[in-house]
Write a protein that holds these residues in place. Structure first.
Motif, PDB file in Angstrom:
ATOM      1  N   MET A 189      -4.162   5.011  -4.980  1.00 16.46           N
ATOM      2  CA  MET A 189      -5.363   5.798  -5.231  1.00 16.46           C
ATOM      3  C   MET A 189      -5.393   6.998  -4.291  1.00 16.46           C
ATOM      4  SD  MET A 189      -6.611   3.650  -7.446  1.00 16.46           S
ATOM      5  CE  MET A 189      -8.299   4.076  -7.778  1.00 16.46           C
ATOM      6  N   GLY A 190      -6.129   8.017  -4.718  1.00 20.34           N
ATOM      7  CA  GLY A 190      -6.415   9.138  -3.827  1.00 20.34           C
ATOM      8  C   GLY A 190      -5.392  10.257  -3.826  1.00 20.34           C
ATOM      9  N   TRP A 191      -4.274  10.080  -4.546  1.00 18.14           N
ATOM     10  CA  TRP A 191      -3.272  11.151  -4.563  1.00 18.14           C
ATOM     11  C   TRP A 191      -3.643  12.170  -5.628  1.00 18.14           C
ATOM     12  CZ3 TRP A 191       0.435  12.906  -8.158  1.00 18.14           C
ATOM     13  CH2 TRP A 191       1.361  13.814  -7.637  1.00 18.14           C
ATOM     14  N   PRO A 236      -0.954  13.623   9.329  1.00 20.46           N
ATOM     15  CA  PRO A 236      -1.592  12.307   9.274  1.00 20.46           C
ATOM     16  C   PRO A 236      -0.663  11.177   9.747  1.00 20.46           C
ATOM     17  CG  PRO A 236      -1.502  13.315   7.086  1.00 20.46           C
ATOM     18  CD  PRO A 236      -0.858  14.254   8.017  1.00 20.46           C
ATOM     19  N   PHE A 237       0.636  11.417   9.691  1.00 18.57           N
ATOM     20  CA  PHE A 237       1.584  10.359  10.066  1.00 18.57           C
ATOM     21  C   PHE A 237       2.578  10.895  11.091  1.00 18.57           C
ATOM     22  CE2 PHE A 237       0.120   9.312   5.833  1.00 18.57           C
ATOM     23  CZ  PHE A 237      -0.205   7.980   5.966  1.00 18.57           C
ATOM     24  N   VAL A 287      -4.430   9.004   0.584  1.00 17.31           N
ATOM     25  CA  VAL A 287      -3.922   7.926  -0.291  1.00 17.31           C
ATOM     26  C   VAL A 287      -4.316   6.560   0.263  1.00 17.31           C
ATOM     27  CG1 VAL A 287      -1.827   6.825  -1.129  1.00 17.31           C
ATOM     28  CG2 VAL A 287      -2.025   9.313  -1.153  1.00 17.31           C
ATOM     29  N   TRP A 288      -4.752   5.690  -0.632  1.00 15.58           N
ATOM     30  CA  TRP A 288      -5.046   4.309  -0.260  1.00 15.58           C
ATOM     31  C   TRP A 288      -4.617   3.383  -1.391  1.00 15.58           C
ATOM     32  CZ3 TRP A 288      -9.204   1.763  -2.937  1.00 15.58           C
ATOM     33  CH2 TRP A 288      -9.950   2.614  -3.778  1.00 15.58           C
ATOM     34  N   TYR A 299      -5.693   6.773   5.501  1.00  9.66           N
ATOM     35  CA  TYR A 299      -6.082   5.393   5.210  1.00  9.66           C
ATOM     36  C   TYR A 299      -4.920   4.433   5.425  1.00  9.66           C
ATOM     37  CZ  TYR A 299     -10.133   7.490   2.855  1.00  9.66           C
ATOM     38  OH  TYR A 299     -11.271   8.192   2.558  1.00  9.66           O
ATOM     39  N   LEU A 300      -3.747   4.882   5.102  1.00  7.42           N
ATOM     40  CA  LEU A 300      -2.577   3.992   5.165  1.00  7.42           C
ATOM     41  C   LEU A 300      -2.117   3.797   6.606  1.00  7.42           C
ATOM     42  CD1 LEU A 300      -0.416   5.470   2.220  1.00  7.42           C
ATOM     43  CD2 LEU A 300      -1.880   3.450   2.150  1.00  7.42           C
TER      44      LEU A 300
END
Lengths: 482, 304
Positions: free
Chosen positions: A461-463, A149-150, A478-479, A176-177
């Protein structure tokens, strides 16, 4: 005779020359398997389309032999390569890796292996484009792509690592990040202060119960605490090459003297240790149930009876006043509390123990060279898979990470049987047999399993909490709820 | 006797002279140095506690009692308990044994070797003195704790009879140059004394002159430094143990009691750090005060 090498083969050899030589025998078995699988990848760079792959049976003097024919396209007027394999090697379970099209990989197995899908999901695996590997065979060591994702921003050793959003991530709308920044802190106090001050929004590895209580007290409802059993455990290892630890009675006596139930309750307040358990993480599908664990000597509630038996065994072994050095790692959590606890437990059966703690490097050197009597060892599992968890208990000649240096063909046999068994219940039963043998012989025994406590700011959130700090850390979901 | 004239006794007041009161050296020290006497009593109590810890301490200092974890001071546990339910009072008493053993031997080793080097350096003088003193200068340029840290990191651990010999070395080495420098200055004046010249003229060897004629005459500064450096050694041992380089758990040691779990629980259980901290302070204060008083008492310049 002209020495001509196929260009594809030349590239594979060149790639092999670039990669540092790894002695697979010196690696932990699970890691060695992963490395072995990774090393097979260059062999799948097949620039010549194959017309046919055919399995053959070739008659031999001692019976039929298996063979395989790879027939390239473009006519039959090509040289023949005969590749003969001695056979008998059971290290790698993958027979071939084929890439029939750019989006498909076909793994053909030599042996059934119920852990293989888990192995594919190992956090230590990496995926590289063939063109990147062709350009630079050393890419996995030097050209780090990112986490998926990154993309990798920068990595400053000992300071930080940053990642930026990968817009081409295969999951639509993720991550999201826009990016993340991970900081490396070796001092727990500094990390706690950074968490409290808001410079850091999560500590993903795990903190101690005292640190948890402090954060909750200071930050109140601004902090979220999640807890789980951990795929880490501490073990007591007896050096079976040293007397009197070559005597099963001595090892069993020291195993029986440990009151794991009381330790679990007491240490849970001060250390990152909690669950008593067998060789597989408590709570995982293949773990021994607690009611069964209670019946295992050394894990029951009647510690007085266990210690009476321990004293009897020491007397029978001729060492009622045993003295030895406990080799331990000089880390506050959870090694020091574990060492204090064990010294106390063994004193209660009349054993005099000198607790000697060393920094990580000399500690590990002592463990691998066998320069210790009894030691506290650790098992850091990156997934909940019995084949990985039990590998440390294989014979020393098969698993150098077995610090007890014991050789036990029966345990090797049971390990192999469970690793090939695809029926859940049958595999579960085989693992119980393996555990029974491990506890009966007590070359090395689990002390307590670790307990993972992860604090995150409420805005994170989301983790999802996982039982391993090696798993579920891609941060794709995660967001921030700011 | 011929010619002798007997004379009547001279009349006068009947004066009787009482024999001077003979005080013991100990009593004289107590009278002259009351603070020193008090610190001596504190040291004696520590010595007694350390030597007879097995009989004085109410609990085994290593026994874990999870049922009494972090208990506050009470009649049962005078100084409370730590994060393993161990009795802190018992651990402080046994800690005195650790502190005094390491403090005494480290100070003795550092002072004896420092005194030997200092006396020899002063006696031989010249180039030998110059070279030795430059080495001493280099050693003195390191802060005492830094030098001890370097030595302990280089030597590692080597426990014999429950005492880490390398830790004693690590603490003794920073003491050595300080003692050597002070003893050298005292020995320089002794070297010029006629009895040293006489010994040399009589043909005695260097070793005999140093050991028989010079060393006894630097005994006073040696004793004072030896006492004072016990305090330094105790503090150094506590510091190294606090940093995780000294005594290891579960051995009761004051510095060690301040580290580890104490840093996690000092808010809810302040007694975990209060009493070992007090013990270190009292011990260091007592030895320093005793050393000062000893110097005042032994040094004629201070006897006004």
């Amino acid at each position: 005779m002209n020495k001509v090498m196929d260009p594809a083969m030349a590239r594979i050899f060149a790639a092999m020359q670039l990669v540092p030589k790894i002695d697979l025998r010196a690696l932990p078995t699970a890691e060695a398997r992963q490395t072995f699988i990774a090393q097979q990848v260059p062999w799948a760079w097949c620039p010549h389309p194959l017309k046919e792959i055919r399995n053959l049976t070739i008659p031999g003097p001692a019976g039929p032999m298996r063979g395989r024919l790879y027939l390239p396209e473009g006519g039959d007027a090509r040289p023949v390569v005969v590749f003969a394999h001695g056979g008998g090697w059971t290290f790698g379970d993958i027979d071939t890796i084929e890439t029939p099209d750019p989006l498909t990989v076909v793994f053909k197995m030599k042996n059934p292996n119920p852990a293989m899908l888990e192995h594919f999901a190992s956090p230590w695996n990496w995926v590289y484009a063939a063109k990147d590997l062709a350009a630079n065979a050393n890419a996995p060591r030097t050209a780090i792509n990112g986490t998926g994702p990154f993309r990798l921003g920068e990595h400053v050793r000992g300071s930080h690592i940053t990642g930026t959003r990968n817009d081409k991530y295969f999951r639509q709308g993720r991550p999201y990040l826009d990016g993340f920044r991970g900081v490396f802190m070796t001092q727990p106090a500094a990390m706690m202060n950074a968490l409290q001050g808001g410079q850091v929004m999560a500590e993903f590895r795990g903190i101690s119960p005292a640190e948890r209580d402090r954060l909750v007290q200071v930050m109140g409802d601004r902090i979220r605490i999640e807890e789980s059993s951990w795929t880490l455990n501490l073990m007591v290892v007896f050096n079976t090459e040293k007397k009197p630890f070559d005597d099963v009675r001595v090892r069993r006596a020291l195993h029986l003297a440990i009151d794991r139930r009381a330790g679990a309750q007491g240490l849970a307040r001060t250390a990152t240790l909690r669950d008593p358990g067998g060789l597989v993480r408590p709570g995982s599908p293949f773990a021994m149930k607690d009611e069964d664990l209670l019946k295992v000597p050394g894990f029951g509630r009647d510690i007085a009876a266990a210690r009476a038996e321990a004293r009897k065994l020491l007397r029978e072994a001729g060492v009622p006043n045993l003295t030895f050095v406990l080799h331990n790692r000089n880390l506050a959590q959870p090694y020091t509390p574990a060492g204090i606890f064990l010294v106390d437990q063994w004193r209660q059966i009349g054993v005099n123990v000198e607790h000697r703690q060393s920094e990580t490097s000399p500690y590990l050197a002592g463990m691998s060279s066998g320069n210790f009597d009894v030691a506290i060892d650790f098992s850091n599992l990156f997934m909940d898979e019995p084949s990985l968890a039990l590998a440390k208990y294989l014979s020393f000649n098969k698993a150098p990470e077995n610090r007890s240096r014991a050789i036990d063909a029966e345990m090797d046999r049971l390990y192999a049987a469970q690793s090939r068994e695809r029926d859940f219940q049958k595999r579960f039963d085989l693992i119980r047999q393996f555990e029974k043998r491990a506890f009966d012989q007590a070359y090395q025994v689990p002390m307590l399993w670790w307990h993972r406590i992860v604090p995150t700011h409420k805005v994170v959130m989301g983790w999802q909490m996982s039982p391993s700090h090696n798993l579920g850390q891609d941060l794709a979901d995660v967001w921030l709820n700011t | 006797m011929a010619g002798a004239v007997s004379q009547p006794p001279i009349a006068g007041p009947n004066v009787t002279y009482a024999a001077p009161k003979r005080h013991s050296a100990l009593a004289m020290f107590c009278l002259a140095q009351p603070l020193g006497a008090i610190s001596g009593v504190a040291i004696a109590i520590m010595l007694f506690g350390g030597v007879f810890a097995d009989f004085v301490a109410p609990y085994d200092p290593l026994t874990i009692d999870f049922g009494a974890m972090l208990a506050p001071p009470s009649w049962e546990h005078w100084m409370g308990t730590d994060a393993f339910g161990r009795d802190i009072f018992s651990r402080v008493i046994f800690g005195a044994r650790t502190a005094l053993t390491i403090g005494f031997f480290a100070s003795l080793m550092g002072c004896v070797s420092g005194a030997m080097i200092g006396v020899a350096s002063a006696y031989f003088g010249g180039r030998i003195d110059m070279i030795v003193q430059r080495f001493i200068d280099v050693m003195l340029s390191f802060p005492i704790i830094v030098l001890a840290l370097v030595v302990v990191a280089m030597l590692g651990r080597n426990q014999i009879g429950g005492i880490d010999i390398n830790l004693v070395f690590a603490i003794a080495i920073p003491i050595l140059p300080k003692v050597a420098r002070v003893v050298r200055s005292a020995a320089l004046s002794i070297r010029e004394m006629p009895y040293v010249d006489a010994a040399r003229a009589a043909g005695f060897g260097h070793m005999r002159i140093i050991l028989r004629h010079m060393v006894p005459n630097v005994a006073a500064p040696f004793l004072i430094m030896f006492t004072a450096f016990i305090a330094q050694a105790i503090l150094l041992e506590a510091s190294l143990s606090f940093l995780g380089l000294g005594v290891t758990e579960p051995t009761p040691a004051w510095g060690l009691m301040l580290s580890g779990n104490a840093s996690d629980f000092y808010r809810e259980a302040p007694w975990m750090i209060l009493f070992p901290g007090l013990a270190i302070s009292v011990a260091v204060f007592a030895f320093n005060l005793f050393g000062d008083s000893l110097r005042d008492w032994l040094d004629p310049k201070f006897k006004v």
